[in-house]
Design a protein around this motif. Structure first.
Motif, PDB file in Angstrom:
ATOM      1  N   UNK A 144       0.833  -1.211   0.000  1.00 32.29           N
ATOM      2  CA  UNK A 144       0.000   0.000   0.000  1.00 32.29           C
ATOM      3  C   UNK A 144       0.864   1.257   0.000  1.00 32.29           C
ATOM      4  N   UNK A 145       1.970   1.217   0.748  1.00 32.74           N
ATOM      5  CA  UNK A 145       2.897   2.346   0.739  1.00 32.74           C
ATOM      6  C   UNK A 145       3.463   2.560  -0.673  1.00 32.74           C
ATOM      7  N   UNK A 146       3.815   1.474  -1.338  1.00 32.92           N
ATOM      8  CA  UNK A 146       4.347   1.578  -2.703  1.00 32.92           C
ATOM      9  C   UNK A 146       3.306   2.174  -3.646  1.00 32.92           C
ATOM     10  N   UNK A 147       2.044   1.766  -3.490  1.00 35.78           N
ATOM     11  CA  UNK A 147       0.984   2.291  -4.358  1.00 35.78           C
ATOM     12  C   UNK A 147       0.671   3.743  -4.033  1.00 35.78           C
ATOM     13  N   UNK A 148       0.764   4.128  -2.754  1.00 35.03           N
ATOM     14  CA  UNK A 148       0.574   5.535  -2.407  1.00 35.03           C
ATOM     15  C   UNK A 148       1.667   6.376  -3.064  1.00 35.03           C
ATOM     16  N   UNK A 149       2.893   5.865  -3.073  1.00 42.91           N
ATOM     17  CA  UNK A 149       3.996   6.562  -3.742  1.00 42.91           C
ATOM     18  C   UNK A 149       3.713   6.707  -5.238  1.00 42.91           C
ATOM     19  N   UNK A 150       3.093   5.687  -5.839  1.00 42.18           N
ATOM     20  CA  UNK A 150       2.712   5.748  -7.253  1.00 42.18           C
ATOM     21  C   UNK A 150       1.674   6.853  -7.469  1.00 42.18           C
ATOM     22  N   UNK A 151       0.671   6.921  -6.586  1.00 40.08           N
ATOM     23  CA  UNK A 151      -0.349   7.961  -6.695  1.00 40.08           C
ATOM     24  C   UNK A 151       0.276   9.351  -6.642  1.00 40.08           C
ATOM     25  N   UNK A 152       1.180   9.539  -5.684  1.00 39.62           N
ATOM     26  CA  UNK A 152       1.822  10.846  -5.523  1.00 39.62           C
ATOM     27  C   UNK A 152       2.696  11.172  -6.727  1.00 39.62           C
ATOM     28  N   UNK A 153       3.490  10.200  -7.168  1.00 39.30           N
ATOM     29  CA  UNK A 153       4.409  10.422  -8.285  1.00 39.30           C
ATOM     30  C   UNK A 153       3.667  10.717  -9.586  1.00 39.30           C
ATOM     31  N   UNK A 154       2.598   9.956  -9.869  1.00 39.18           N
ATOM     32  CA  UNK A 154       1.866  10.155 -11.120  1.00 39.18           C
ATOM     33  C   UNK A 154       1.155  11.499 -11.145  1.00 39.18           C
ATOM     34  N   UNK A 155       0.706  11.945  -9.984  1.00 42.14           N
ATOM     35  CA  UNK A 155       0.079  13.257  -9.879  1.00 42.14           C
ATOM     36  C   UNK A 155       1.068  14.360 -10.258  1.00 42.14           C
ATOM     37  N   UNK A 156       2.322  14.190  -9.841  1.00 39.77           N
ATOM     38  CA  UNK A 156       3.353  15.195 -10.117  1.00 39.77           C
ATOM     39  C   UNK A 156       3.924  15.072 -11.534  1.00 39.77           C
ATOM     40  N   UNK A 157       3.800  13.896 -12.139  1.00 36.87           N
ATOM     41  CA  UNK A 157       4.486  13.615 -13.410  1.00 36.87           C
ATOM     42  C   UNK A 157       3.557  13.582 -14.620  1.00 36.87           C
ATOM     43  N   UNK A 158       2.418  14.251 -14.540  1.00 34.94           N
ATOM     44  CA  UNK A 158       1.440  14.151 -15.627  1.00 34.94           C
ATOM     45  C   UNK A 158       2.049  14.568 -16.964  1.00 34.94           C
ATOM     46  N   UNK A 159       2.744  15.689 -16.990  1.00 30.57           N
ATOM     47  CA  UNK A 159       3.297  16.173 -18.264  1.00 30.57           C
ATOM     48  C   UNK A 159       4.415  15.267 -18.783  1.00 30.57           C
TER      49      UNK A 159
END
Length: 536
Positions: A313-328
């Motif tokens: 779950x921690x790894x997936x939360x990191x994915x959520x945060x990273x993808x939010x920042x990396x949209x472009x």
């Protein structure tokens, strides 16, 4: 304005957040009322272990009821949860009923299977006068709840048969929850409550929990009821946390299959597997230094399972945060990701991220203190790696340092999950250096596939700084350095032939025309597997 339209507008006011906060508030009131109604083991208003246990117990059982009502009525889950939140007011009656009848010594929804006879216990549990340990207040609350379920299903289906079926299955759910503690001591010959208590005590005494709490105020084994009971509450909380996750996934899948399928394609299983493997390295280190892992103990197995799920779950939360920042960046380099494809709007993405964060908070609270802190620390490192204003991934030097640090922390979390020595000095310094340095260098492989997007956003990764072709050779050289230096530092000369072979094969994979990161991962995993087998 028509009456139907007014009702529809009123219904729309009930957001999922409001429903959940209502339910959360009711449980908190119930926990306070219990302090007045029952003779507790101390005079505290608030016991953390009891609080987290009660909160997760009620949350889990009402999710089970929600699924039951859905399968009979196929009503929208939001409406079912709204109904369940109203039904949950019934649990406030339990302490009042018990105060009116007589002050109970303890209020527990759990029972012991009578003489190992499941059917006898199943039927006797329905009888409020059977005197099997459940208070009259709990019976009152359960009967009212089942009646309300019958009325809800009958109103939706107009079928007495389906109403009776949901009432019976609701009782089955109550019964299953009431006998869960019996499964913790399977394998013991249980004929009485004393035997069950003794068997559980022995299971607890040989668990990891006994080791890392043996000198704390939470748990000691001097036959102190309060301390052993606190440990018991924590074990039950772990079981319900897992049950809650399983049920939330089921509800999410049933209510929004399209979004679920979109997210399922973005889970980054290789990342979860990678960090699980790192944590196992920490567990193995602890095993080699001081203790047997003893997974056969059910309490240890539950703790390990909770830990691995929480790590995922921690790894997936990191994915959520990273993808939010990396949209472009993803729109250029990873156009199949949900936000880049606009398959999920950013508002829903943030809501899902917040719900995941809440689940992680409760999962963190049911682990031992050291492990919980280290996993939280790893998430903090993930955050400053991905997010503004720090966004340390912008340069490969800082990026490598953060990933190396995070890897060390995850390995330490696995170590302290099982280690009887919870001091900071217990974790080997050599392991910190080898693990941190190795993963700091190996982590740069992920930047190859993101080259185009990183270059457009001026993220200074090795491929952006040195060029894509040259960077593949540089990273391949870093892999060779790690592979061939490990046998030297760990004093395992027999590993060197395999290290050389893995280095040559990795160089081929990096420099071939059709680069594929997953084959690099498989090579790294094979190397770690061979290393593990040689060090056992």
């Amino acid at each position: 304005m028509s009456e139907n339209k007014i009702n529809q507008e009123k219904s729309s006011d009930y957001s999922l957040n409001k429903i959940l906060l209502t339910f959360f508030s009711i449980i908190n009131i119930r926990i306070l009322l219990d302090s007045f109604a029952y003779s507790m083991t101390d005079d505290k208003v608030f016991s953390w272990e009891h609080y987290i246990h009660a909160l997760l117990y009620f949350s889990s059982i009402f999710l089970s009821f929600s699924l039951l009502l859905y399968f009979f009525t196929k009503t929208d889950f939001k409406k079912i949860l709204l109904f369940i939140s109203k039904v949950s007011f019934v649990i406030l009656a339990v302490p009042f009923v018990d105060l009116i009848i007589n002050k109970a010594k303890i209020n527990s929804p759990y029972i012991t299977i009578i003489d190992n006879n499941f059917l006898t216990t199943f039927f006797q549990t329905a009888n409020p006068f059977a005197n099997i340990g459940i208070t009259k207040g709990i019976y009152f609350s359960a009967y009212i709840t089942l009646i309300l379920f019958f009325l809800f299903v009958f109103k939706k289906t107009k079928s007495y048969l389906e109403g009776l079926a949901v009432t019976f299955l609701g009782y089955v759910i109550f019964f299953i929850y009431s006998i869960i503690p019996n499964f913790l001591i399977l394998g013991y010959n249980i004929h009485s409550k004393d035997d069950a208590s003794s068997a559980y005590f022995q299971t607890l005494k040989t668990s990891w929990m006994a080791k890392y709490f043996s000198e704390s105020s939470i748990l000691n084994f001097s036959n102190n009821y309060l301390n052993v009971n606190s440990a018991y509450e924590l074990v039950m909380a772990r079981i319900f946390w897992i049950a809650i996750i399983a049920q939330i996934i089921t509800i999410f899948y049933l209510s929004n299959k399209k979004t679920w399928q979109t997210l399922a394609k973005n889970l980054r299983i290789e990342r979860v597997f990678n960090y699980s493997l790192i944590s196992v390295i920490g567990i193995i280190l602890s095993h080699r230094i001081s203790t047997e892992i003893n997974i056969s103990n059910p309490l240890n197995f539950i703790a390990l399972f909770c830990f691995l799920v929480l790590l995922a779950l921690h790894a997936w939360l990191a994915v959520f945060i990273n993808d939010d920042e990396d949209i472009r960046i993803d729109e250029i380099s990873n156009s199949n990701r949900p936000l880049a494809k606009k398959e999920i709007c950013i508002e829903n993405w943030i809501s899902l991220r917040n719900y995941l964060f809440i689940i992680i908070i409760f999962g963190t609270l049911i682990l031992n203190t050291q492990t919980a802190f280290l996993l939280a620390l790893a998430q903090c490192a993930f955050y400053i790696y991905s997010s503004q204003p720090a966004r340390l991934k912008k340069h490969f030097i800082f990026s490598s340092i953060v990933i190396g640090f995070t890897t060390i922390v995850v390995a330490m979390a696995g170590f302290y999950l099982v280690s009887p020595d919870q001091s900071i000095q217990a974790f080997p310094l050599k392991a910190i250096l080898i693990i941190g340095f190795s993963y700091a260098l190996l982590s740069n492989v992920k930047d190859i596939k993101d080259y185009a997007g990183d270059k457009a956003e001026n993220i200074r990764t090795i491929p952006v700084v040195f060029g894509l072709g040259r960077s593949k050779k540089i990273i391949a050289a870093l892999y060779a350095i790690i592979f061939m230096s490990t046998p030297y530092f760990l004093e395992i000369p027999s590993l060197m032939p395999f290290a050389i072979s893995a280095s040559i094969f990795s160089y081929y994979l990096f420099t071939k025309k059709d680069f594929n990161e997953k084959y690099i991962f498989f090579t790294k995993f094979a190397y770690m597997l061979v290393l593990f087998l040689m060090t056992m």
